[in-house]
Scaffold this active site. Structure first.
Site, short mmCIF file in Angstrom:
data_model
loop_
_atom_site.label_atom_id
_atom_site.label_comp_id
_atom_site.label_asym_id
_atom_site.label_seq_id
_atom_site.Cartn_x
_atom_site.Cartn_y
_atom_site.Cartn_z
N HIS A 1 -8.36 -8.66 1.65
CA HIS A 1 -7.65 -7.39 1.83
C HIS A 1 -6.35 -7.65 2.58
O HIS A 1 -6.23 -8.63 3.30
CB HIS A 1 -8.52 -6.37 2.55
N GLU A 2 -5.38 -6.76 2.34
CA GLU A 2 -4.00 -6.99 2.80
C GLU A 2 -3.60 -8.42 2.38
O GLU A 2 -3.22 -9.26 3.19
CB GLU A 2 -3.83 -6.80 4.32
N GLU B 1 0.83 -1.21 0.00
CA GLU B 1 0.00 0.00 0.00
C GLU B 1 0.86 1.26 0.00
O GLU B 1 0.93 2.01 0.98
CB GLU B 1 -0.99 -0.07 1.16
N GLU C 1 -9.62 3.80 0.35
CA GLU C 1 -9.58 4.12 1.78
C GLU C 1 -8.50 5.16 2.12
O GLU C 1 -8.66 5.94 3.06
CB GLU C 1 -9.37 2.85 2.60
N GLU D 1 -7.42 -6.79 -2.53
CA GLU D 1 -6.89 -5.42 -2.52
C GLU D 1 -5.44 -5.51 -3.00
O GLU D 1 -5.20 -5.80 -4.16
CB GLU D 1 -7.04 -4.88 -1.08
N HIS E 1 -17.69 -10.39 6.65
CA HIS E 1 -16.41 -9.72 6.88
C HIS E 1 -15.67 -10.36 8.04
O HIS E 1 -16.23 -10.58 9.10
CB HIS E 1 -16.63 -8.23 7.18
N HIS E 2 -14.39 -10.66 7.81
CA HIS E 2 -13.49 -11.18 8.84
C HIS E 2 -12.21 -10.38 8.84
O HIS E 2 -11.36 -10.56 7.96
CB HIS E 2 -13.12 -12.64 8.54
N GLU E 3 -12.05 -9.50 9.80
CA GLU E 3 -10.76 -8.82 9.96
C GLU E 3 -9.95 -9.66 10.94
O GLU E 3 -10.41 -9.93 12.05
CB GLU E 3 -10.96 -7.40 10.50
C1 NOJ Z 1 -8.39 -2.58 5.79
C2 NOJ Z 1 -9.26 -2.84 4.62
O1 NOJ Z 1 -8.58 -2.55 3.41
C3 NOJ Z 1 -10.51 -2.01 4.78
O2 NOJ Z 1 -11.32 -2.13 3.63
C4 NOJ Z 1 -11.24 -2.43 6.02
O3 NOJ Z 1 -12.33 -1.58 6.22
C5 NOJ Z 1 -10.33 -2.34 7.25
N1 NOJ Z 1 -9.10 -2.99 7.01
C6 NOJ Z 1 -10.97 -2.96 8.48
O4 NOJ Z 1 -11.10 -4.35 8.28
CA CA Z 2 -6.08 -2.08 3.17
#
Ligand code: NOJ
Ligand code: CA
Length: 695
Positions: A472-473, A190, A497, A491, A392-394
């Site tokens: 993402h990431e 990024e 963002e 991503e 969604h899974h962070e």
């Molecule tokens: C980074 C992600 O790119 C973003 O889309 C997301 O909202 C945040 N992390 C939280 O998970």
């Molecule tokens: Ca990101």
């Protein structure tokens, strides 16, 4: 190239050793390895590209030519292992085989439905008398690929790769331009792209795009990255870029065993910038679909409880600004249904977001909701409307915590009819947290072998439940969507963002650079479509540095089978005529053609809808520019010959500019055929989007 050599015909390739012309197989058998140098050449089907492979410097080497000009000068091949050392010096070319391949294959979804795979291949065997390995080369009309096979051989089982010795030697590096982001940095992929001479690059990520002094464009990348470390490029002597594999936390690059194959090292080659965008090389070098029927993988547009958190209107965590509530999700589902979108992403629904989640993924539960979010109620509500809940899974990079819960978490979503999950691995580069078998905490890179396998594990587990994943990431894309079509997007670059909180936000040349760099790898979940370009309450420098029309054009330019309408519904309500384009634009295409452009400056894409409301008849065009305003003339010769179209043109107004007048736009219609041309004036950081509706 071949002026160096005396050619001996050998099926489609040439082998030369400095001896009398006798058949090459016989020659290889007769001659002592130490006394002769071998040189083999294959060409692409159209003969524009050729690769020579040789051992005349007493080690394996290759060189690549485009229309007779060297585009990769003599470059090294080989691998180094912990137990065996460098397998390079003294390795001679002892055998080779060539073949030709031509087939077409169909993508279940994509920027193109039918793909042509036409290449010549050459498999070489190098040996030092004790060990041997193969290097397989493929020459296509749009570039080349090569990979190592290290066969099973006596007394070898476990192997640790300590270095890949492959190099890419760029001719005249001080006269070649490069667009790059740094590798092994804390912010993963990024970063804003830098434009420098090749001789001034650091260690860089791929796709690494460059323009040689003679105008030929190249992009170095890799295809089919599985069970191996990502390749980054480290400049050694000026112009000599070495494959630098991202290590494990213990320093080993790849843990494998005899019988392995490396990913493909790829070089896309084109006479101009747009040629790179029309290449299918990366997908052609991936394995066919392994999942069988994937009709459950669903391209389409989505809305989400997302941007509100990034601009501070909502929070992921609980409290009076909590975004992921049942009622807010239903409101978004109403909006999505009215707009023809397939789903609503909901972030912040699960326990763990209160406190310092950013660097501590162990806090997340992937099955327990906040009290104000009723997963069953929203999923059922969506079903009535024909809109899905998107999961969604962070993980915040705590992959052991995620692994432990993965089965239950995917089962829960499957039970509620969720067919798509966005995953996230927010953690600084090198800081992915895993607990090894002895209970020791280790920190890994997002692009090391450990994580390459971890990401794929999530894809495979999701596929068992007919769930698609948008990572993402992520690990960078290397075309694995061909093999695993449920890896629907990712991503892996600075997305929208960054305009909310990035330091600095994305600049006007960011997206015209992404088109020629990151996007060569595959789809990106950039999340376009911000209509309130300077939301209140952001830092003074943070805003979207584009015109409104450029936001529309991004839907066509930055390909992804899932595209977010990223802004808040209330902001779309302010410009309903412009929002119409987002409602209309498809995300799945019969064909895509890059029409014009220069790296980092501008780009124009035309794409034809696949299926959809127009039954595949409508075409769309997207054009974006950097900080320079420009007027483009687009010949419409890509349109079908016998069809009349209504062009619905969305373009910057005469006074538009991204800084002080980004909302000045014109929407007009005009009847056209494929004999016409259209003039598109683009404002600074502006854009144009056109729907060609078949009449
Ligand atoms: C980074 C992600 O790119 C973003 O889309 C997301 O909202 C945040 N992390 C939280 O998970
Ligand atoms: Ca990101």
């Amino acid at each position: 190239m071949s002026h160096l050599l005396k050619d001996l015909a050998c099926t489609t390739h040439k082998v030369t050793r400095q001896l009398a012309p006798i058949p090459c197989a016989l020659l290889l058998a007769l001659c002592p390895l130490s006394s002769i140098a071998a040189n083999i050449e294959i060409t692409s089907p159209d003969k524009h590209i050729s690769i020579t492979v040789r051992d005349d410097n007493l080690k394996p080497e290759y060189q690549v030519y485009y229309q007779g000009k060297s585009v990769i000068d003599a470059s090294a091949l080989g691998l180094a292992f912990q137990t065996l050392g460098e397998l390079q010096a003294g390795f001679k070319l002892v055998d080779s085989k060539t073949s030709t391949h031509k087939s077409t294959w169909e993508q279940p979804w994509g920027e193109k439905q039918w793909m042509l795979d036409h290449h010549h291949s050459l498999t070489t065997t190098f040996s030092n008398g004790t060990y041997q390995y193969n290097i397989e080369f493929r020459a296509f009309n749009d570039g080349i690929g090569f990979r190592y096979h290290f066969p099973k051989q006596a007394q070898l089982s476990e192997l640790n790769i300590t270095q890949e010795l492959t190099t890419f030697t760029i001719p005249q590096p001080e006269a070649a331009q490069a667009w790059w982001i740094p590798a092994r940095g804390w912010n993963r992929y990024e970063y804003l792209y830098k434009k420098t001479q090749v001789s001034d690059i650091d260690r860089v990520h791929t796709p690494f795009t460059l323009k040689l002094n003679n105008g030929i464009h190249l992009s170095i990348h890799e295809a089919a990255l599985t069970d191996y470390a990502a390749m980054t490029l480290d400049q050694r002597r000026s112009g000599v870029l070495r494959a630098d594999l991202t290590p494990w936390s213990d320093g080993i690059k790849v843990k494998t065993h005899a019988g392995f194959s490396s990913p493909w090292r790829t070089i896309q080659i084109a006479p101009d910038a747009k040629g790179l965008l029309n290449s299918s090389l990366i997908l052609n070098l991936n394995e066919p679909n392994k999942l069988g029927d994937v009709s459950w993988v669903e391209p389409g547009k989505y809305a989400g409880i997302w941007w509100g958190m990034h601009i501070g209107e909502n929070t992921w965590g609980s409290g009076n600004k909590h975004g992921a509530t049942t009622s807010e999700t239903k409101r978004y589902m109403d909006f999505a249904a009215a707009s023809g979108f397939i789903g609503v992403l909901v972030e912040g629904w699960n326990l763990g977001w209160d406190g310092s989640w950013f660097h501590n993924g162990d806090v997340f539960s992937f099955s327990q909701s906040y009290a104000d979010f009723d997963i069953k109620a929203v999923a059922d509500y969506g079903k009535q409307l024909g809109v899905r809940l998107i999961g969604h899974h962070e993980t915040s990079g705590s992959v052991t915590n995620y692994r432990k819960q993965m089965d239950d978490a995917y089962d829960l979503y499957e039970k509620h009819g969720v067919t798509q999950i966005k995953t996230g691995y927010v953690a600084d580069g090198g800081d992915i947290k895993r607990v090894d078998k002895s209970g020791i905490v280790r920190h890994e890179w997002h692009d090391g072998q450990f994580m390459v396998n971890e990401y794929l594990h999530s894809i495979e587990q999701a596929a068992k439940r007919k769930i698609s994943i948008n990572t993402h990431e992520p690990i960078k894309d290397t075309g694995l969507r061909r093999t695993y079509p449920n890896w629907i997007s990712r991503e892996g670059a600075r997305g929208q963002e960054f305009n909310a909180w990035g330091t600095p936000p994305n600049n006007p040349s960011h997206t015209p650079t992404l088109a020629y760099t990151r996007m060569l790898a595959g789809p990106m979940d950039f999340t376009p479509g911000i209509f309130d370009l300077a939301p209140e309450g952001l830092d003074a420098v943070n805003r979207v540095q584009t015109t409104l029309m450029k936001q529309l054009a991004l839907y066509v330019v930055l390909y992804s089978p899932i595209q977010m309408a990223a802004d808040l519904p209330k902001n779309y309500a302010k410009y309903p005529d412009a929002f119409q384009f987002i409602k209309d634009v498809p995300t799945d295409w019969t064909t895509s053609i890059a029409l014009q452009g220069e790296v980092g400056e501008y780009v124009v894409f035309a794409r034809q809808e696949r299926g959809g409301a127009s039954h595949g008849k409508d075409w769309y065009v997207g054009a974006i520019t950097d900080d320079s305003k420009r007027t483009l003339t687009i010949a419409l010769d890509f349109l079908d010959k016998n069809t009349h179209y209504q062009a619905q043109i969305y373009r910057d107004g005469p006074d538009a500019n991204w800084q002080s007048n980004p909302y000045d736009y014109i929407i007009k219609t005009k009847n056209v055929t494929n004999a016409d041309k259209i003039e598109l004036p683009l404002a600074t950081s502006g854009g144009a989007a056109i729907r060609f509706k078949a009449l």
